[in-house]
Design a protein around this motif. Structure first.
Motif, short mmCIF file in Angstrom:
data_model
loop_
_atom_site.label_atom_id
_atom_site.label_comp_id
_atom_site.label_asym_id
_atom_site.label_seq_id
_atom_site.Cartn_x
_atom_site.Cartn_y
_atom_site.Cartn_z
N ILE A 33 73.36 -76.87 11.46
CA ILE A 33 74.68 -76.89 12.10
C ILE A 33 75.18 -75.45 12.06
CG2 ILE A 33 77.05 -77.73 12.01
CD1 ILE A 33 76.09 -80.26 10.68
N PHE A 34 75.42 -74.92 13.26
CA PHE A 34 75.85 -73.54 13.40
C PHE A 34 77.27 -73.55 13.95
CE2 PHE A 34 76.36 -69.64 15.84
CZ PHE A 34 75.71 -68.67 15.10
N ALA A 35 78.18 -72.89 13.28
CA ALA A 35 79.58 -72.88 13.75
C ALA A 35 79.95 -71.49 14.24
CB ALA A 35 80.52 -73.29 12.63
N LEU A 36 80.42 -71.44 15.48
CA LEU A 36 80.92 -70.20 16.04
C LEU A 36 82.44 -70.23 15.92
CD1 LEU A 36 80.08 -67.61 17.63
CD2 LEU A 36 80.70 -68.87 19.69
N LEU A 37 82.93 -69.31 15.12
CA LEU A 37 84.33 -69.31 14.78
C LEU A 37 85.01 -68.15 15.50
CD1 LEU A 37 85.95 -70.84 12.56
CD2 LEU A 37 85.34 -69.00 11.02
N GLY A 38 86.14 -68.42 16.14
CA GLY A 38 86.84 -67.32 16.79
C GLY A 38 88.19 -67.75 17.29
N PRO A 39 89.12 -66.80 17.42
CA PRO A 39 90.46 -67.14 17.90
C PRO A 39 90.45 -67.49 19.39
CG PRO A 39 90.25 -64.75 17.60
CD PRO A 39 88.97 -65.37 17.12
N GLY A 41 90.43 -67.30 23.20
CA GLY A 41 90.04 -66.23 24.11
C GLY A 41 88.93 -65.33 23.59
N ALA A 42 88.34 -65.70 22.45
CA ALA A 42 87.28 -64.86 21.86
C ALA A 42 86.00 -64.88 22.70
CB ALA A 42 86.98 -65.30 20.44
N GLY A 43 85.82 -65.93 23.50
CA GLY A 43 84.61 -66.03 24.31
C GLY A 43 83.69 -67.15 23.89
N LYS A 44 84.21 -68.08 23.09
CA LYS A 44 83.38 -69.17 22.56
C LYS A 44 82.88 -70.07 23.70
CE LYS A 44 86.70 -70.76 19.94
NZ LYS A 44 87.77 -69.81 20.30
N THR A 45 83.81 -70.50 24.57
CA THR A 45 83.42 -71.39 25.67
C THR A 45 82.50 -70.65 26.64
OG1 THR A 45 85.45 -72.69 25.44
CG2 THR A 45 84.29 -72.84 27.55
N THR A 46 82.78 -69.38 26.86
CA THR A 46 81.92 -68.57 27.74
C THR A 46 80.49 -68.57 27.21
OG1 THR A 46 83.79 -67.17 28.34
CG2 THR A 46 81.60 -66.27 28.73
N LEU A 47 80.34 -68.40 25.91
CA LEU A 47 79.01 -68.39 25.29
C LEU A 47 78.32 -69.74 25.46
CD1 LEU A 47 77.03 -66.65 23.76
CD2 LEU A 47 78.22 -67.19 21.66
N ILE A 48 79.05 -70.82 25.25
CA ILE A 48 78.47 -72.16 25.45
C ILE A 48 78.09 -72.34 26.92
CG2 ILE A 48 79.09 -74.61 25.61
CD1 ILE A 48 80.03 -74.60 22.89
N ASN A 49 78.93 -71.87 27.83
CA ASN A 49 78.61 -72.00 29.25
C ASN A 49 77.33 -71.24 29.61
OD1 ASN A 49 80.79 -73.64 29.76
ND2 ASN A 49 82.11 -72.00 30.51
N LEU A 191 78.42 -75.69 17.26
CA LEU A 191 79.81 -76.06 17.54
C LEU A 191 80.71 -74.85 17.49
CD1 LEU A 191 81.81 -76.37 14.76
CD2 LEU A 191 80.20 -78.20 14.35
N THR A 192 81.79 -74.92 18.26
CA THR A 192 82.80 -73.86 18.18
C THR A 192 84.02 -74.46 17.52
OG1 THR A 192 83.95 -74.36 20.24
CG2 THR A 192 82.01 -72.93 20.39
N THR A 193 84.74 -73.62 16.83
CA THR A 193 85.93 -74.12 16.17
C THR A 193 86.90 -72.98 15.88
OG1 THR A 193 86.76 -75.42 14.29
CG2 THR A 193 84.90 -73.96 13.86
N GLN A 194 88.16 -73.34 15.79
CA GLN A 194 89.15 -72.38 15.30
C GLN A 194 89.55 -72.74 13.89
OE1 GLN A 194 92.45 -71.53 17.96
NE2 GLN A 194 91.31 -72.40 19.66
N TYR A 195 88.96 -73.85 13.39
CA TYR A 195 89.31 -74.30 12.05
C TYR A 195 88.30 -73.80 11.03
CZ TYR A 195 92.12 -77.65 14.66
OH TYR A 195 92.99 -78.23 15.53
#
Ligand SMILES: Nc1ncnc2c1ncn2[C@@H]1O[C@H](COP(=O)(O)OP(=O)(O)OP(=O)(O)O)[C@@H](O)[C@H]1O
Ligand SMILES: [Mg+2]
Length: 302
Positions: A33-39, A41-49, A191-195
């Motif tokens: 399980i890899f978590a990409l953490l960022g505030p 607008g950091a680009g998390k969804t862009t990376l998933i896309n 997964l991406t998360t802000q938490y």
């Protein structure tokens, strides 16, 4: 070495003149399980896309299950499941109909679709709600249905974009258990998360994305270690934080922190705790500049 489930190297993406991803590099091992953490607008969804072949990068390479997202998008799509920030659930259909429809879309026979739907409804605790329209579902039920939909064809790599945002603590716990069970099945979960707590609870590896770069990565424990040792806190009787001092973890550092508390004249209950991912996040990202309370003194970035 086995092929990484996901490998990203030198990835760049600019929208207009705004560089969103600026030389992003990391690997995800199979089954973790890899978590990409960022505030925001950091680009998390862009990376998933990019990883799910919906958006092309400007430069760099990305592979999923060893398949290049640019050269072999179909093979990538066949190995992944995607649960986005905007859910794939059809509101008018029941939970069962949603799942059976998706099974048919993926080429399963009518009876295979129905069997798979029943299996997933059972697994995600949606049997009671199976014949109710999705628009009557709570936020937590909807997320579980969305996740079930992405699992119709049993992908080996799952992308979950902020899976628990907006859920109450109980629904979040339930979803965490579901995500842990996906790992137990042997799937790779990105997964991406802000938490920070979410990353801490779930992830084998965390990467912190800020201003287009991965500014830190490692196990939650290793990341916490980068901000140093224990944190000395002073709280008033109501539990409000009055003062917070990071230490280097040594006895000497602890003494110095206590002396600083003394000198500050702040009066309250003193506790010593381990650093949290919040501390890491504040130390490594802009969020530190924006949200650090004035009482956070003596903080050092790494
Ligand atoms: N198609 C697009 N065209 C122009 N700008 C875009 C596009 N997609 C994303 N952006 C911009 O790229 C930046 C990163 O967006 P992205 O959605 O990847 O962030 P995020 O980390 O997922 O944020 P959030 O936590 O709010 O979901 C934002 O500034 C956003 O406005
Ligand atoms: Mg996003």
């Amino acid at each position: 070495m086995q092929t990484p489930a996901i490998a990203v190297s030198g990835l760049r993406k600019t929208f207009g003149t705004h560089p969103v991803l600026n030389d992003v590099t990391f690997e995800v091992a199979p089954g973790e399980i890899f978590a990409l953490l960022g505030p925001n607008g950091a680009g998390k969804t862009t990376l998933i896309n990019i990883l799910s072949t919906l958006v092309a990068p400007d430069a760099g390479t990305a592979t999923v299950n060893g398949f290049d997202v640019g050269r072999d998008p179909l093979a990538v799509r066949r190995s992944i499941g995607l649960t986005g920030q905007s859910a794939a659930v059809d509101e008018v259909l029941t939970g069962s109909e949603n799942l059976r429809m998706m099974g048919r879309l993926f080429g399963l026979s009518r009876s295979a679709s129905a069997a798979r739907a029943d299996e997933l409804l059972e697994r995600f605790d949606l049997v009671q709600a199976a014949r109710k329209r999705a628009k009557t579902y709570s936020g937590g039920m909807r997320r579980r249905l969305d996740l079930a939909i992405s699992l119709i064809v049993a992908p080996s790599v799952l992308f979950l974009d902020e899976p628990t945002t907006g859920l109450d603590p109980r629904s979040r716990q339930e979803l965490w258990n579901v995500i842990r069970s996906l790992k137990e099945d042997g799937r790779t979960v990105f997964l991406t998360t802000q938490y920070l707590e979410e990353a801490d609870q779930l992830a084998d590896t965390v990467a912190v994305l800020n201003e287009g770069h991965v500014v830190a990565s490692g196990t939650p424990a290793a990341l916490k270690a980068t901000v140093g040792g224990d944190v000395v806190e002073v709280r008033d009787r109501a539990g409000n934080l009055l003062l917070q001092l990071p230490t280097d973890g040594s006895i000497h550092g602890l003494r110095a922190a206590i002396a600083e508390v003394d000198a500050s004249g702040v009066d309250g209950d003193v506790t010593v705790r381990e650093p949290s991912l919040d501390d890491v996040f504040l130390a490594l990202t802009d969020a530190g500049a924006g949200h650090a309370a004035p009482e956070l003194i003596g903080r050092t970035a790494r």
